[in-house]
Design a protein around this motif. Structure first.
Motif, PDB file in Angstrom:
ATOM      1  N   ALA A 217      83.518 140.140  14.618  1.00 19.01           N
ATOM      2  CA  ALA A 217      84.640 141.052  14.870  1.00 19.01           C
ATOM      3  C   ALA A 217      84.895 141.099  16.362  1.00 19.01           C
ATOM      4  CB  ALA A 217      84.292 142.445  14.354  1.00 19.01           C
ATOM      5  N   LEU A 218      86.149 141.291  16.744  1.00 20.44           N
ATOM      6  CA  LEU A 218      86.463 141.317  18.170  1.00 20.44           C
ATOM      7  C   LEU A 218      87.215 142.601  18.534  1.00 20.44           C
ATOM      8  CD1 LEU A 218      86.178 139.719  20.773  1.00 20.44           C
ATOM      9  CD2 LEU A 218      88.320 138.586  20.265  1.00 20.44           C
ATOM     10  N   GLY A 219      88.530 142.638  18.290  1.00 20.24           N
ATOM     11  CA  GLY A 219      89.278 143.855  18.620  1.00 20.24           C
ATOM     12  C   GLY A 219      90.097 143.711  19.887  1.00 20.24           C
ATOM     13  N   TRP A 220      89.712 142.764  20.755  1.00 22.13           N
ATOM     14  CA  TRP A 220      90.538 142.485  21.944  1.00 22.13           C
ATOM     15  C   TRP A 220      91.671 141.554  21.521  1.00 22.13           C
ATOM     16  CZ3 TRP A 220      85.815 144.392  23.012  1.00 22.13           C
ATOM     17  CH2 TRP A 220      85.671 145.169  24.159  1.00 22.13           C
ATOM     18  N   LYS A 221      92.848 141.843  22.057  1.00 24.70           N
ATOM     19  CA  LYS A 221      93.999 141.025  21.663  1.00 24.70           C
ATOM     20  C   LYS A 221      94.528 140.249  22.858  1.00 24.70           C
ATOM     21  CE  LYS A 221      96.742 144.187  19.978  1.00 24.70           C
ATOM     22  NZ  LYS A 221      97.726 144.973  19.274  1.00 24.70           N
ATOM     23  N   PRO A 222      94.840 138.963  22.654  1.00 23.15           N
ATOM     24  CA  PRO A 222      95.400 138.210  23.788  1.00 23.15           C
ATOM     25  C   PRO A 222      96.771 138.769  24.166  1.00 23.15           C
ATOM     26  CG  PRO A 222      95.349 136.873  21.788  1.00 23.15           C
ATOM     27  CD  PRO A 222      94.713 138.166  21.453  1.00 23.15           C
ATOM     28  N   GLU A 272      86.175 144.582  31.283  1.00 25.80           N
ATOM     29  CA  GLU A 272      86.900 145.095  30.108  1.00 25.80           C
ATOM     30  C   GLU A 272      88.177 144.308  29.830  1.00 25.80           C
ATOM     31  OE1 GLU A 272      85.936 147.072  32.591  1.00 25.80           O
ATOM     32  OE2 GLU A 272      84.880 148.840  31.817  1.00 25.80           O
ATOM     33  N   PHE A 273      88.476 143.325  30.698  1.00 25.11           N
ATOM     34  CA  PHE A 273      89.688 142.517  30.488  1.00 25.11           C
ATOM     35  C   PHE A 273      89.296 141.055  30.301  1.00 25.11           C
ATOM     36  CE2 PHE A 273      91.010 146.302  32.575  1.00 25.11           C
ATOM     37  CZ  PHE A 273      92.228 146.612  31.988  1.00 25.11           C
ATOM     38  N   PRO A 274      88.614 140.758  29.207  1.00 24.24           N
ATOM     39  CA  PRO A 274      88.147 139.384  29.029  1.00 24.24           C
ATOM     40  C   PRO A 274      89.310 138.411  28.880  1.00 24.24           C
ATOM     41  CG  PRO A 274      87.564 140.750  27.129  1.00 24.24           C
ATOM     42  CD  PRO A 274      88.315 141.618  28.065  1.00 24.24           C
ATOM     43  N   PHE A 275      89.039 137.178  29.251  1.00 20.81           N
ATOM     44  CA  PHE A 275      89.977 136.111  28.907  1.00 20.81           C
ATOM     45  C   PHE A 275      89.779 135.772  27.442  1.00 20.81           C
ATOM     46  CE2 PHE A 275      89.612 134.886  33.486  1.00 20.81           C
ATOM     47  CZ  PHE A 275      90.931 135.152  33.783  1.00 20.81           C
ATOM     48  N   VAL A 276      90.806 135.168  26.862  1.00 24.09           N
ATOM     49  CA  VAL A 276      90.682 134.735  25.474  1.00 24.09           C
ATOM     50  C   VAL A 276      91.042 133.258  25.398  1.00 24.09           C
ATOM     51  CG1 VAL A 276      91.843 134.862  23.254  1.00 24.09           C
ATOM     52  CG2 VAL A 276      91.039 136.935  24.306  1.00 24.09           C
ATOM     53  N   VAL A 277      90.221 132.480  24.679  1.00 19.48           N
ATOM     54  CA  VAL A 277      90.625 131.113  24.332  1.00 19.48           C
ATOM     55  C   VAL A 277      90.776 131.070  22.825  1.00 19.48           C
ATOM     56  CG1 VAL A 277      89.758 129.564  26.107  1.00 19.48           C
ATOM     57  CG2 VAL A 277      88.178 130.474  24.441  1.00 19.48           C
ATOM     58  N   ILE A 282      90.878 130.955  15.970  1.00 22.75           N
ATOM     59  CA  ILE A 282      90.014 132.119  16.178  1.00 22.75           C
ATOM     60  C   ILE A 282      90.000 132.454  17.673  1.00 22.75           C
ATOM     61  CG2 ILE A 282      87.618 132.950  16.046  1.00 22.75           C
ATOM     62  CD1 ILE A 282      87.323 131.109  13.588  1.00 22.75           C
ATOM     63  N   ASN A 283      90.176 133.738  17.984  1.00 27.63           N
ATOM     64  CA  ASN A 283      90.152 134.149  19.387  1.00 27.63           C
ATOM     65  C   ASN A 283      88.724 134.388  19.844  1.00 27.63           C
ATOM     66  OD1 ASN A 283      92.927 134.170  19.850  1.00 27.63           O
ATOM     67  ND2 ASN A 283      93.113 136.138  18.827  1.00 27.63           N
ATOM     68  N   ILE A 284      88.374 133.764  20.961  1.00 28.34           N
ATOM     69  CA  ILE A 284      87.035 133.942  21.509  1.00 28.34           C
ATOM     70  C   ILE A 284      87.179 134.447  22.940  1.00 28.34           C
ATOM     71  CG2 ILE A 284      84.954 132.701  22.248  1.00 28.34           C
ATOM     72  CD1 ILE A 284      85.320 130.925  19.810  1.00 28.34           C
ATOM     73  N   CYS A 285      86.437 135.498  23.269  1.00 25.54           N
ATOM     74  CA  CYS A 285      86.556 136.068  24.608  1.00 25.54           C
ATOM     75  C   CYS A 285      85.653 135.349  25.597  1.00 25.54           C
ATOM     76  CB  CYS A 285      86.170 137.541  24.591  1.00 25.54           C
ATOM     77  SG  CYS A 285      87.527 138.574  24.047  1.00 25.54           S
ATOM     78  N   ALA A 286      86.091 135.339  26.840  1.00 23.87           N
ATOM     79  CA  ALA A 286      85.305 134.705  27.900  1.00 23.87           C
ATOM     80  C   ALA A 286      85.332 135.613  29.123  1.00 23.87           C
ATOM     81  CB  ALA A 286      85.902 133.343  28.245  1.00 23.87           C
ATOM     82  N   ILE A 287      84.144 136.062  29.529  1.00 21.76           N
ATOM     83  CA  ILE A 287      84.050 136.910  30.717  1.00 21.76           C
ATOM     84  C   ILE A 287      83.201 136.164  31.733  1.00 21.76           C
ATOM     85  CG2 ILE A 287      83.278 139.144  31.625  1.00 21.76           C
ATOM     86  CD1 ILE A 287      83.438 140.191  28.769  1.00 21.76           C
ATOM     87  N   PRO A 288      83.666 136.066  32.974  1.00 18.96           N
ATOM     88  CA  PRO A 288      82.840 135.332  33.941  1.00 18.96           C
ATOM     89  C   PRO A 288      81.509 136.043  34.172  1.00 18.96           C
ATOM     90  CG  PRO A 288      84.761 136.324  35.003  1.00 18.96           C
ATOM     91  CD  PRO A 288      84.912 136.578  33.544  1.00 18.96           C
ATOM     92  N   LEU A 289      80.504 135.223  34.468  1.00 16.55           N
ATOM     93  CA  LEU A 289      79.183 135.741  34.793  1.00 16.55           C
ATOM     94  C   LEU A 289      79.133 136.179  36.236  1.00 16.55           C
ATOM     95  CD1 LEU A 289      76.785 132.924  33.590  1.00 16.55           C
ATOM     96  CD2 LEU A 289      76.823 135.270  32.770  1.00 16.55           C
ATOM     97  N   GLU A 290      79.806 135.379  37.058  1.00 24.01           N
ATOM     98  CA  GLU A 290      79.698 135.566  38.499  1.00 24.01           C
ATOM     99  C   GLU A 290      80.860 134.883  39.184  1.00 24.01           C
ATOM    100  OE1 GLU A 290      75.043 135.391  39.229  1.00 24.01           O
ATOM    101  OE2 GLU A 290      76.171 134.345  40.803  1.00 24.01           O
ATOM    102  N   GLN A 291      81.110 135.281  40.409  1.00 28.90           N
ATOM    103  CA  GLN A 291      82.116 134.595  41.225  1.00 28.90           C
ATOM    104  C   GLN A 291      81.392 133.753  42.260  1.00 28.90           C
ATOM    105  OE1 GLN A 291      83.690 137.264  44.235  1.00 28.90           O
ATOM    106  NE2 GLN A 291      82.410 138.853  43.348  1.00 28.90           N
ATOM    107  N   GLY A 292      82.037 132.675  42.673  1.00 31.18           N
ATOM    108  CA  GLY A 292      81.433 131.841  43.708  1.00 31.18           C
ATOM    109  C   GLY A 292      82.105 132.116  45.033  1.00 31.18           C
ATOM    110  N   GLY A 384      82.682 128.427  16.747  1.00 35.25           N
ATOM    111  CA  GLY A 384      81.926 129.473  17.430  1.00 35.25           C
ATOM    112  C   GLY A 384      81.386 128.969  18.744  1.00 35.25           C
ATOM    113  N   GLY A 385      80.272 129.486  19.183  1.00 35.63           N
ATOM    114  CA  GLY A 385      79.717 129.091  20.463  1.00 35.63           C
ATOM    115  C   GLY A 385      79.069 130.297  21.113  1.00 35.63           C
ATOM    116  N   ILE A 386      79.087 130.301  22.451  1.00 35.50           N
ATOM    117  CA  ILE A 386      78.601 131.487  23.148  1.00 35.50           C
ATOM    118  C   ILE A 386      79.794 132.429  23.244  1.00 35.50           C
ATOM    119  CG2 ILE A 386      77.600 132.373  25.270  1.00 35.50           C
ATOM    120  CD1 ILE A 386      76.503 129.633  25.825  1.00 35.50           C
TER     121      ILE A 386
END
Ligand code: ADP
Length: 860
Positions: A217-222, A272-277, A282-292, A384-386
């Motif tokens: 389940a997700l709930g975030w919408k692109p 709280e504003f994940p990216f979505v691919v 299927i929508n999968i959220c992507a949040i960065p771990l860190e900035q360079g 799926g994936g991470i």
């Protein structure tokens, strides 16, 4: 299957719980037993001691597993402690595999794990516990599960230091990231037989009667645009580094959309504003771990260069509804063991509502385990994936389904939200959701209206073209037949105004087609010299009238034969050259063409997407076209509006110059379709420079060489043969009477016998009566169109004109016309307005030679 959980605030409580576990193991008969511990806040020594205690339980077949996690949500507010989970099975087997794996050794590790898996029948679920974020986890998941499409992979990774840093930064007396003390950073591990921090652990659940259900389940919408990505080489941290988003350094996207700067609060400000691919719908959220430090972003998951990222947003309601749907489905499945893996981001986002996401599960599976990760692992049926921001529920059951189960009453999401002050962010997100959907409606309405406008414009221009063609055609007859000088002058003015008007109407038609997405690029092989010749004619003819000089600078090294859409290229160049002449009073117009770079086979997609791969030339070349003038120039403030359709500037100065303001927008759109971009430089009062670079295929190594000699020659002084053909008989089919008259009259001198038909039906009747040498067939006719008539004609049994060339009469100046008509079964096509020379040329070519009598050669 039996599940039992123990929530322990500290080590002592855990020791106690282990005693109880021992009791349960003695009292119950079982096939497999597994104790998993999830800990947060223990030292390395304590964790080791805990593992030793569990291993010390003297029960046959007992397996151990463990993982250090960021937070134990059920022990909030501290969130620290130990969660012990005991699973006993009746028939299913549980095996814990500790897989040695250093980064770069993933393939060997996968093979070892699969060897173990292959010794088991009926693998239904695999739990992954991962501690080393430098492993290529996505690849491990995908390859491990090849051939196990019915089994569910789930699990989590230890990313607790990261989350700890975030929560430290987030807490009230926020500490800077750099100040997080080393003591706060915990030892991260997973455990099988021992504590490990490099390798990973897989728990295999297998059994004939074992049933597993996985819910995501997700709930975030692109929302908003799809941003293109640029990726760097595989990083040491996470699986992907994104260097640019939407052609800007990746972090800048957050400044633009959230007003967030890349400081030490960065991650906590954006999570709280994940990216979505989107993957397989299927929508999968992507949040960065860190900035360079160069503005790049590190992601835990694998992202692919052709994927697009969109922002997403959530409202508390939507998030809770999503997990509620998963809860209801899981209750219907009636799990005997339940694992919930929730992203820490859901905690962050839902705050005081967070427990609503898992409390309900307790009603039917009170002993469920709850893990909060920063990356949820889920892979099922090749998808799926991470994951980020996800809510995963994995249920297991050994017994048969219970008939007529009682389903618990769950309070509605709405009722949970009543009777308190809701947080501002909660209300804001609901508000944003509603307003966005209203804006979407408005945008859809506007799009519909715009589409209707385009359709109207395209119909209008079609309609206008018919009378213009008649005017120009009739005028050609006057020019041909009149001897009176005054009349010839008038008719000449009509010809030039008429062709201007036709140009404008064609622009409108092209533009509305581009808007409707109906123009495509059709690449073919072409000779560059013929493009250059045509362009040189366009510009010289117009420049001569104004006394302007024309300079051509054509690179000798340009390939002689290229592969691309030459008709569209000509349209673009001719628009730019025409403008250069139009907006220049004195001086020079310069046309430059250069070979700037060689391309690779991969580049060939740029110049052509429409073409099948096997027809694309292997090699490509980048050419640059520049058109310079010494004209009025463009004011800096007008530059931005240059490509707005129907917009023209400097109205006062340009009043006398004809134009619609469509040329540049068409040019820009056509170039974009060809994977290129129009560039402009201009100094007001001094002149302008328009240009673009374009990828084209190359057919061979031959270059164009020195073109000067070949281009200086004036217009081809073509000699054409004039002829009569009394024995020839042709049929002209057109629903517009004037066109029939034009053809008949233009051909008077040739003495060809001409029959006319006003419709497809009439034409079909005539071909059954007479044998024609050539048939001209109008394209757009009411009732039966040209192509329909042609099809029926070919099906006729007694078609006396079978085999006669049928030529399409068309106002469709569509550049790929020829191919289209030939494919439709025509021999050729003749464009309206019908010009006398073109008409005679075509007949001379198609009428059988024995019927043609040539007249003395005329110099045209
Ligand atoms: P049109 O020429 O039909 O007005 P275009 O779309 O081709 O429309 O051009 C839009 C406007 O851009 C023109 O009206 C003119 O003001 C400006 N423009 C285009 N080309 C030039 C040029 N070479 N020099 C100066 N101004 C130009």
């Amino acid at each position: 299957m039996l599940q039992k959980k123990f929530l322990c605030k500290d080590f002592e409580a855990a020791e106690n719980a282990i005693g109880q576990i021992s009791g349960i193991l003695s009292e119950n008969s079982y096939r497999s037993a597994l104790v998993t511990f999830y800990e947060t806040g223990l030292s390395k020594k304590e964790s080791q001691a805990l593992l030793d205690l569990i291993k010390g339980l003297d029960h046959p077949g007992l397996k151990t597993a463990g993982i250090s996690i960021a937070i134990i949500a059920e022990l909030l507010p501290e969130g620290t402690g130990i969660l012990l989970n005991l699973i006993l099975t009746e028939e299913a087997d549980i095996e814990v595999v500790q897989v040695p794996c250093m980064p770069g050794e993933e393939n060997e590790a996968i093979q070892k794990l699969r060897d173990r898996m292959n010794t088991r029948d009926n693998i239904r679920a695999v739990e992954f516990l991962i501690s080393n974020m430098r492993l290529n986890t996505t690849m491990i998941m995908e390859r491990t599960m090849e051939g196990y499409e019915d089994a569910v992979l789930f699990g989590t990774a230890t990313t607790r230091n990261l989350t700890q840093r975030i929560s430290a930064v987030e807490s009230e007396n926020a500490v800077e990231l750099e100040q997080v003390s080393p003591e706060m950073l915990n030892y991260e591990f997973v455990a099988g037989e021992e504590l490990i921090s490099d390798d990973f652990v897989a728990v295999l659940f297998s059994g004939e009667k074992l049933k597993v259900r996985g819910n995501y389940a997700l709930g975030w919408k692109p929302i908003g645009r799809r941003f293109p990505l640029e990726l760097g080489p595989r990083p040491l941290k996470g699986e992907t580094v994104v260097t640019a988003i939407n052609n800007l350094p990746a972090v800048d996207i957050y400044r633009e959309y959230l007003g967030v700067y890349p400081d030490s609060y960065f991650i906590s400000n954006i999570c709280e504003f994940p990216f979505v691919v989107e993957r397989d719908g299927i929508n999968i959220c992507a949040i960065p771990l860190e900035q360079g430090k160069d503005g790049e972003l590190y992601f835990m998951m694998t992202l692919h260069p052709d994927e697009r990222l969109r922002f997403s947003f959530a409202s508390h309601d939507e998030v809770l509804h999503a997990s509620r749907a998963s809860l209801e489905d899981m209750e219907a499945f009636a799990p005997e063991a339940l694992f919930l893996t929730l992203c820490g981001n859901r905690l962050n986002y839902l705050k005081e509502d967070a427990s609503l996401e898992w409390n309900g599960f307790g009603k039917f599976a009170p002993e469920f385990v709850l893990m909060h990760g920063a990356g949820e692992l889920y892979y099922y049926n090749r998808n799926g994936g991470i994951l980020n921001s996800a809510h995963l529920a994995i249920g297991m059951r050994e017994s048969e389904e219970i008939q007529n189960k009682v389903i618990s009453e769950h309070p509605t999401v709405e009722s949970l939200r009543r009777g308190r002050t809701l947080s501002l962010s909660d209300r804001m997100s609901t508000f944003l959701d509603k307003i966005t959907s209203e804006l979407k409606e408005v945008a859809t309405e506007a799009q519909d209206a715009n589409r209707a406008k385009s359709v109207f414009l395209s119909h209008m221009s079609h309609e206008i073209r018919t009378p213009i063609n008649a005017i120009i055609g009739m005028d050609e007859m006057i020019l041909k037949e009149s001897k009176d000088k005054d009349i010839l002058d008038y008719a000449d003015s009509i010809r030039s105004a008429g062709s201007n008007l036709l140009g404008i109407v064609n622009d409108i038609l092209d533009f509305s087609k581009i808007e409707a997405g109906k123009i495509s690029i059709v690449p073919t092989e072409y000779e560059l010299i013929s493009v250059i010749k045509d362009m040189s004619n366009v510009v010289r003819l117009r420049a001569k009238d104004k006394g302007l000089k024309v300079r051509l600078d054509i690179d000798k090294n340009l390939p002689a034969t290229m592969f691309g859409d030459s008709a569209r290229i000509k349209q673009v160049i001719s628009n730019l050259l025409t403008n250069a002449v139009k907006y220049t009073e004195t001086g020079v117009v310069t046309f430059i063409m250069q070979r700037v770079a060689e391309g690779t086979p991969a580049d060939s997609d740029e110049y052509n997407t429409a073409c099948p791969d096997d027809e694309k030339p292997e090699r490509s070349v980048r050419i640059r076209v520049t058109i310079k003038d010494t004209g009025i120039g463009i004011r800096p403030e007008d530059m931005d509006r240059l490509f707005n359709e129907y917009e023209r500037f400097d109205e006062k100065r340009n009043l006398a110059i004809e134009g619609t303001g469509l040329g540049l927008s068409i040019t820009k759109e056509l170039l974009e379709l060809m994977g290129s971009r129009l560039t402009v430089n201009s100094v007001y009062g001094e002149g302008s420079e328009f240009g673009f670079e374009l990828m084209q295929g190359i057919v061979d190594d031959e270059t164009i060489g020195d073109t000067r000699g070949r281009l200086k020659k004036k217009h081809d002084t073509k000699k054409r043969v004039s002829f009569t053909a009394e024995d020839a008989r042709i049929l002209v089919v057109d629903d517009t009477k004037v066109n029939l008259a034009i053809v008949t009259n233009l051909l008077k001198r040739t003495r060809i016998v001409i029959d006319t038909a006003g419709s497809g039906e009439e034409a079909l009747a005539l071909v059954q009566k007479n044998a024609y040498d050539v048939i001209f067939l109008d394209h757009c006719m009411p009732n039966m169109s040209g192509p329909e008539t042609l099809k029926k004609m070919n099906e006729l049994e007694n078609n006396l004109s079978a085999g006669a060339p049928v030529i399409s009469l068309t106002s469709n100046s569509s550049q790929n016309a020829k191919e289209e008509y030939i494919n439709a079964g025509y021999k050729d096509y003749l464009e309206k307005p019908i010009l006398p020379d073109a008409l005679e040329d075509m007949l001379f070519y198609y009428i059988p030679p024995e019927k043609i009598r040539t007249l003395p050669i005329e110099d045209l």
